[in-house]
Write a protein that holds these residues in place. Structure first.
Motif, PDB file in Angstrom:
ATOM      1  N   LEU A 238      10.789   0.944  -0.872  1.00  0.00           N
ATOM      2  CA  LEU A 238      10.873   2.061   0.069  1.00  0.00           C
ATOM      3  C   LEU A 238      10.249   1.590   1.375  1.00  0.00           C
ATOM      4  O   LEU A 238       9.064   1.267   1.409  1.00  0.00           O
ATOM      5  CB  LEU A 238      10.134   3.283  -0.479  1.00  0.00           C
ATOM      6  CG  LEU A 238      10.687   3.828  -1.805  1.00  0.00           C
ATOM      7  CD1 LEU A 238       9.818   4.957  -2.317  1.00  0.00           C
ATOM      8  CD2 LEU A 238      12.122   4.295  -1.623  1.00  0.00           C
ATOM      9  N   ILE A 239      11.062   1.548   2.420  1.00  0.00           N
ATOM     10  CA  ILE A 239      10.618   0.951   3.674  1.00  0.00           C
ATOM     11  C   ILE A 239      10.583   2.022   4.758  1.00  0.00           C
ATOM     12  O   ILE A 239      11.635   2.525   5.157  1.00  0.00           O
ATOM     13  CB  ILE A 239      11.573  -0.184   4.096  1.00  0.00           C
ATOM     14  CG1 ILE A 239      11.669  -1.218   2.964  1.00  0.00           C
ATOM     15  CG2 ILE A 239      11.106  -0.830   5.384  1.00  0.00           C
ATOM     16  CD1 ILE A 239      12.607  -2.344   3.259  1.00  0.00           C
ATOM     17  N   PRO A 240       9.405   2.386   5.228  1.00  0.00           N
ATOM     18  CA  PRO A 240       9.348   3.328   6.359  1.00  0.00           C
ATOM     19  C   PRO A 240       9.951   2.684   7.607  1.00  0.00           C
ATOM     20  O   PRO A 240       9.607   1.556   7.946  1.00  0.00           O
ATOM     21  CB  PRO A 240       7.844   3.587   6.535  1.00  0.00           C
ATOM     22  CG  PRO A 240       7.222   3.155   5.234  1.00  0.00           C
ATOM     23  CD  PRO A 240       8.062   2.031   4.731  1.00  0.00           C
TER      24      PRO A 240
ATOM     25  N   ARG B  39       0.818  -1.211   0.000  1.00  0.00           N
ATOM     26  CA  ARG B  39       0.000   0.000   0.000  1.00  0.00           C
ATOM     27  C   ARG B  39       0.852   1.260   0.000  1.00  0.00           C
ATOM     28  O   ARG B  39       0.434   2.297  -0.503  1.00  0.00           O
ATOM     29  CB  ARG B  39      -0.893   0.033   1.236  1.00  0.00           C
ATOM     30  CG  ARG B  39      -2.046  -0.956   1.195  1.00  0.00           C
ATOM     31  CD  ARG B  39      -2.716  -0.985   2.561  1.00  0.00           C
ATOM     32  NE  ARG B  39      -3.972  -1.700   2.538  1.00  0.00           N
ATOM     33  CZ  ARG B  39      -5.169  -1.110   2.533  1.00  0.00           C
ATOM     34  NH1 ARG B  39      -5.236   0.212   2.531  1.00  0.00           N
ATOM     35  NH2 ARG B  39      -6.270  -1.819   2.521  1.00  0.00           N
ATOM     36  N   CYS B  40       2.023   1.166   0.602  1.00  0.00           N
ATOM     37  CA  CYS B  40       2.855   2.362   0.792  1.00  0.00           C
ATOM     38  C   CYS B  40       3.298   2.928  -0.549  1.00  0.00           C
ATOM     39  O   CYS B  40       3.807   2.202  -1.402  1.00  0.00           O
ATOM     40  CB  CYS B  40       4.073   2.001   1.637  1.00  0.00           C
ATOM     41  SG  CYS B  40       5.215   3.345   1.836  1.00  0.00           S
ATOM     42  N   THR B  41       3.096   4.239  -0.720  1.00  0.00           N
ATOM     43  CA  THR B  41       3.514   4.893  -1.961  1.00  0.00           C
ATOM     44  C   THR B  41       4.803   5.675  -1.803  1.00  0.00           C
ATOM     45  O   THR B  41       5.280   6.273  -2.761  1.00  0.00           O
ATOM     46  CB  THR B  41       2.424   5.873  -2.433  1.00  0.00           C
ATOM     47  OG1 THR B  41       2.298   6.903  -1.426  1.00  0.00           O
ATOM     48  CG2 THR B  41       1.097   5.175  -2.618  1.00  0.00           C
ATOM     49  N   GLY B  42       5.363   5.690  -0.600  1.00  0.00           N
ATOM     50  CA  GLY B  42       6.601   6.429  -0.379  1.00  0.00           C
ATOM     51  C   GLY B  42       6.412   7.933  -0.389  1.00  0.00           C
ATOM     52  O   GLY B  42       7.350   8.673  -0.670  1.00  0.00           O
ATOM     53  N   CYS B  43       5.211   8.401  -0.069  1.00  0.00           N
ATOM     54  CA  CYS B  43       4.948   9.847  -0.148  1.00  0.00           C
ATOM     55  C   CYS B  43       5.558  10.611   1.019  1.00  0.00           C
ATOM     56  O   CYS B  43       5.635  11.833   0.980  1.00  0.00           O
ATOM     57  CB  CYS B  43       3.446  10.105  -0.199  1.00  0.00           C
ATOM     58  SG  CYS B  43       2.603   9.664   1.317  1.00  0.00           S
TER      59      CYS B  43
ATOM     60  N   SER C 154       4.404  11.244   3.939  1.00  0.00           N
ATOM     61  CA  SER C 154       3.508  11.968   4.855  1.00  0.00           C
ATOM     62  C   SER C 154       3.760  11.552   6.289  1.00  0.00           C
ATOM     63  O   SER C 154       3.672  12.366   7.214  1.00  0.00           O
ATOM     64  CB  SER C 154       2.041  11.678   4.492  1.00  0.00           C
ATOM     65  OG  SER C 154       1.749  12.190   3.222  1.00  0.00           O
ATOM     66  N   CYS C 155       4.077  10.269   6.470  1.00  0.00           N
ATOM     67  CA  CYS C 155       4.348   9.784   7.826  1.00  0.00           C
ATOM     68  C   CYS C 155       5.577  10.461   8.407  1.00  0.00           C
ATOM     69  O   CYS C 155       5.625  10.776   9.598  1.00  0.00           O
ATOM     70  CB  CYS C 155       4.519   8.265   7.812  1.00  0.00           C
ATOM     71  SG  CYS C 155       5.713   7.692   6.620  1.00  0.00           S
ATOM     72  N   VAL C 156       6.588  10.696   7.564  1.00  0.00           N
ATOM     73  CA  VAL C 156       7.803  11.345   8.042  1.00  0.00           C
ATOM     74  C   VAL C 156       7.496  12.760   8.521  1.00  0.00           C
ATOM     75  O   VAL C 156       7.936  13.199   9.586  1.00  0.00           O
ATOM     76  CB  VAL C 156       8.870  11.362   6.927  1.00  0.00           C
ATOM     77  CG1 VAL C 156      10.098  12.138   7.358  1.00  0.00           C
ATOM     78  CG2 VAL C 156       9.232   9.935   6.530  1.00  0.00           C
TER      79      VAL C 156
ATOM     80  N   LYS D 184      12.026   7.312   9.074  1.00  0.00           N
ATOM     81  CA  LYS D 184      12.688   7.616   7.811  1.00  0.00           C
ATOM     82  C   LYS D 184      12.319   6.561   6.788  1.00  0.00           C
ATOM     83  O   LYS D 184      11.903   5.456   7.138  1.00  0.00           O
ATOM     84  CB  LYS D 184      14.218   7.629   7.991  1.00  0.00           C
ATOM     85  CG  LYS D 184      14.711   8.665   8.979  1.00  0.00           C
ATOM     86  CD  LYS D 184      16.222   8.763   8.972  1.00  0.00           C
ATOM     87  CE  LYS D 184      16.879   7.518   9.521  1.00  0.00           C
ATOM     88  NZ  LYS D 184      18.342   7.661   9.630  1.00  0.00           N
ATOM     89  N   ILE D 185      12.493   6.899   5.535  1.00  0.00           N
ATOM     90  CA  ILE D 185      12.235   5.958   4.450  1.00  0.00           C
ATOM     91  C   ILE D 185      13.563   5.350   4.032  1.00  0.00           C
ATOM     92  O   ILE D 185      14.468   6.057   3.578  1.00  0.00           O
ATOM     93  CB  ILE D 185      11.576   6.654   3.241  1.00  0.00           C
ATOM     94  CG1 ILE D 185      10.316   7.409   3.680  1.00  0.00           C
ATOM     95  CG2 ILE D 185      11.239   5.626   2.170  1.00  0.00           C
ATOM     96  CD1 ILE D 185       9.217   6.514   4.188  1.00  0.00           C
TER      97      ILE D 185
END
Lengths: 451, 252
Positions: free
Chosen positions: B89-91, B38-42, B44-46, B73-74
């Motif tokens: 890309l791994i949060p 699901r993660c798009t690497g945007c 927003s969480c960071v 971090k990503i």
């Protein structure tokens, strides 16, 4: 008095095969050794101490700058969190082993050739330990909170053990140095006249009313024996624990079961190198060729060579097991050291620790003093590089690749490093001006043929 | 302050396996599941984590040295197989390990694991030796290299629930522990236990793709517990024995 002296001479004549010492020679032992204390310092001495003091104060100023601004003035970064300060910490702990190795081990084994080396060795320990302890304090982000280690002890932390080990080692080394020194301080008290008042008082106070009675001598020997054994245990625990600082993490390149003994052997190697170099310099500066003879330096050279082989063995085994294990993260560090970013300190380490010293120590084509001086200095350079290659590459190659880490020490780090080295040399020089550079009572006992 | 004995007794900390501890006492065990599909690497969480936890903006010089502090971090992860190259890309928040290497080596117990499985950090006790950062295999702890400073405009938007860290100490992701405190306070006032959805981390709240799920792993009915049991689930560097509580779901 002269009658008693005649009796002593007759007895000596009966027991010993080498030339009978004359009264002048007995007198010469004491006056020769006390000359560095009584002679007015030369211009060269003043110039040397002035330069060393200046460099040391520059280091202190750089530390003040770091305290004000924080560790951002260093070259440390993510993921290289430890650098020059930890390298210096391990380095000065290693140098301090000169004292314990020679004094304690050689006293325990009653090695006859140790006599001229023990005081110099102990002085090296006393001079280097404060800079080892302060190097790690310099490294803290909050040095003002250092006592939290004691106030909130966490028993599983190697740093807590390290603080306890090094504190004990520092105290015991000072005690050992002082107790070995008491008879010679009494000699200074009795023989030195015309000193400044503070120095006369200083020697009188520290001599503890030593008179050289048979009872005092017997107690002194017993105490020295006990302390030698205690210090031997301490020295092994201190450097094993310094190794545990690294080994108790899972960081690639650090997590090794052999790192404790590897650090002990490395410290012995470096300590012997430091002692060898300094003993040759002391021999020249203070004109002690009559007591520090080449025959006495030969066993030191052999001892040095043996420990060099031990260190070579541990280093080879470390590289070999890492290579055969082929653990991905470990191999990143391995290749970074051998052929990558850190090839220069790594091959520098091997050159200064092995390729230069081994021929000098194993072959006889050079003068023994030249060989020991060059090998000793070379080994200390190499061991500083060894600590660098242990600390920094593992930091630069963590498990998860957040980009490759690079570490370029800043001027603050280099200035503090230079300052601490200058401080070590300055402290050693001050010790040579305050106390006899040889263990006079051991020299005299050797001449009398008693222990 | 209390007596010296009380001070000393508070200082002693012994390790225990929080798994057994939490399970035996019915404590929640807070964990997170991040769905990489699901993660798009945007990021927003960071940003959400940064704003929520009063993190410094940082400067280009700090970025060049890797000194920018972001608790989440990503991590770009590149895998190559022949000519095929694949990047994920791994949060990466703190993994909140059940057996955290960082807590074992801290000389002052400034970093510890609490009964609910959150790895905490006491900033006032930290001496800045950076041993915990070196011991962390994920490099998920962050050191304050210099004095904290923000543009004047930013100071007005500080989160009053989160203390500002000073120079020379280590900081890290606490799973928005201040939100847990608020949730506990609210639940206590209403006379009930914390329920699913009461306690939500800032990164989960901000994720537009709903890739982040957070909750009590000990509650078998929770979404996070079910997702953690998925066949796509994996944990990073679990073979080191850290037992992380941040679980990732592989891309499909």
């Amino acid at each position: 008095m002269s009658e008693l002296m005649d009796k002593e001479l007759k007895n000596s004549n009966v027991r010993f095969s080498w030339p009978v010492p004359q009264p002048e020679e007995v007198h010469d032992v004491e006056s020769e050794v006390l000359k560095p204390i009584t002679n007015e310092p030369t211009t060269a001495f003043y110039a040397t101490t002035a330069i060393l003091a200046t460099v040391f104060l520059a280091g202190v100023a750089a530390w003040a700058w770091q305290i004000i601004n924080g560790l951002k003035v260093t070259g440390l970064n993510v993921p290289v969190f430890w650098g020059l300060y930890i390298v210096n910490f391990v380095f000065f702990i290693g140098v301090s082993h000169a004292g314990t190795l020679i004094s304690a081990i050689l006293r325990i084994t009653d090695a006859a050739w140790r006599t001229p080396f023990t005081r110099v060795a102990e002085s090296i320990t006393i001079a280097s330990l404060p800079f080892a302890a302060s190097s790690v304090i310099v490294d803290l982000g909050r040095p003002d909170r250092f006592l939290n280690v004691i106030l909130y002890p966490h028993l599983t932390s190697p740093i807590l053990w390290d603080v306890l080990c090094i504190s004990t080692y520092l105290l015991m080394s000072c005690l050992y140095f002082y107790i070995a020194l008491v008879p010679d301080i009494a000699l200074c008290r009795d023989r030195l006249t015309g000193l400044a008042a503070w120095r006369s008082h200083f020697y009188r106070l520290l001599a503890l009313d030593w008179q050289g009675t048979p009872q005092q001598k017997r107690l002194h020997h017993q105490l020295m024996s006990v302390l030698s054994i205690l210090l031997l245990a301490l020295v092994i625990s201190v450097h094993t624990n310094v190794g545990f600082i690294f080994g108790m993490t899972t960081k690639p390149g650090w997590h090794s079961a052999a790192i404790g003994p590897y650090f002990v052997v490395g410290a012995a190697f470096q300590g012997l190198g430091g002692l060898a170099a300094i003993i040759v310099l002391v021999r020249r500066w203070f004109h002690l060729e009559w007591i520090i003879t080449e025959e006495r330096l030969a066993p030191l050279k052999k001892f040095f060579l043996a420990v060099a082989c031990f260190w070579a063995y541990f280093t080879l085994v470390e590289f070999l097991t890492t290579y055969y294990g082929r653990h991905t993260a470990e191999m990143e560090v391995f290749w970074a050291k051998l052929t990558g970013e850190f090839w220069l300190p790594t091959w520098g380490m091997l050159t200064f620790c092995l390729f230069i010293p081994l021929p000098l120590l194993a072959l006889s084509r050079w003068r023994i003093t030249t060989a020991l001086l060059i090998a000793g200095i070379s080994v200390n350079i190499g061991m500083w590089l060894e600590r660098y290659t242990i600390v920094v590459p593992s930091g630069a190659r963590p498990y998860l690749s957040w980009g490759i880490g690079h570490y370029n020490p800043s001027w603050v780090e280099w200035t503090i490093t230079a300052g601490w080295f200058a401080g070590f040399c300055l402290f050693f020089l001050v010790l040579t001006r305050l106390f006899p550079i040889l263990t006079v009572w051991e020299v005299q006992e050797e001449k009398e043929g008693s222990h | 302050m209390g007596s010296f004995a009380a001070l000393v007794s508070r200082g002693f900390t012994f390790e225990f396996n929080s798994n057994e501890h939490a399970a035996s006492r019915g404590h929640p065990r807070w964990g997170m599941v991040i769905d990489l599909d699901r993660c798009t690497g945007c990021q927003s969480c960071v940003v959400a984590c940064s704003v929520e936890n009063n993190q410094m903006l940082g400067s280009p010089e700090e970025a060049a040295m890797g000194r920018i502090i972001r608790w989440l971090k990503i991590l770009p992860k590149t895998e190559s197989e022949g000519s095929r190259v694949r990047q994920s890309l791994i949060p990466m928040p703190c993994q909140q390990c059940d057996d955290p290497p960082c807590t074992r080596v801290c000389p002052t117990s400034a970093t510890f694991i609490n009964p609910e499985g959150i790895v905490g950090q006491v900033y006032d006790r930290c001496i800045g030796c950076r041993y915990c950062v070196n011991a962390c295999p994920y490099t998920c702890k962050f050191f304050n290299w210099g004095k904290s400073q923000w543009p004047k405009e930013v100071e007005q938007s500080f989160n009053p629930d989160v203390s500002v860290r000073d120079k020379g100490v280590v900081e890290k992701c606490l799973f928005c522990h201040h939100r847990l405190q608020r949730a506990k306070d609210a639940a206590r006032e209403e006379g009930r236990d914390i329920q699913e959805g009461d306690y939500v981390t800032a990164c989960q709240a901000a994720c537009p793709a709903q890739a982040i799920t957070f909750g009590n792993l000990n509650n078998l009915n929770s979404a996070v517990s079910r997702l953690a049991s998925s066949h796509r689930a994996f944990k990073i560097l679990d073979d080191l024995g850290t037992h992380p509580k941040v679980v990732y779901l592989k891309e499909g």
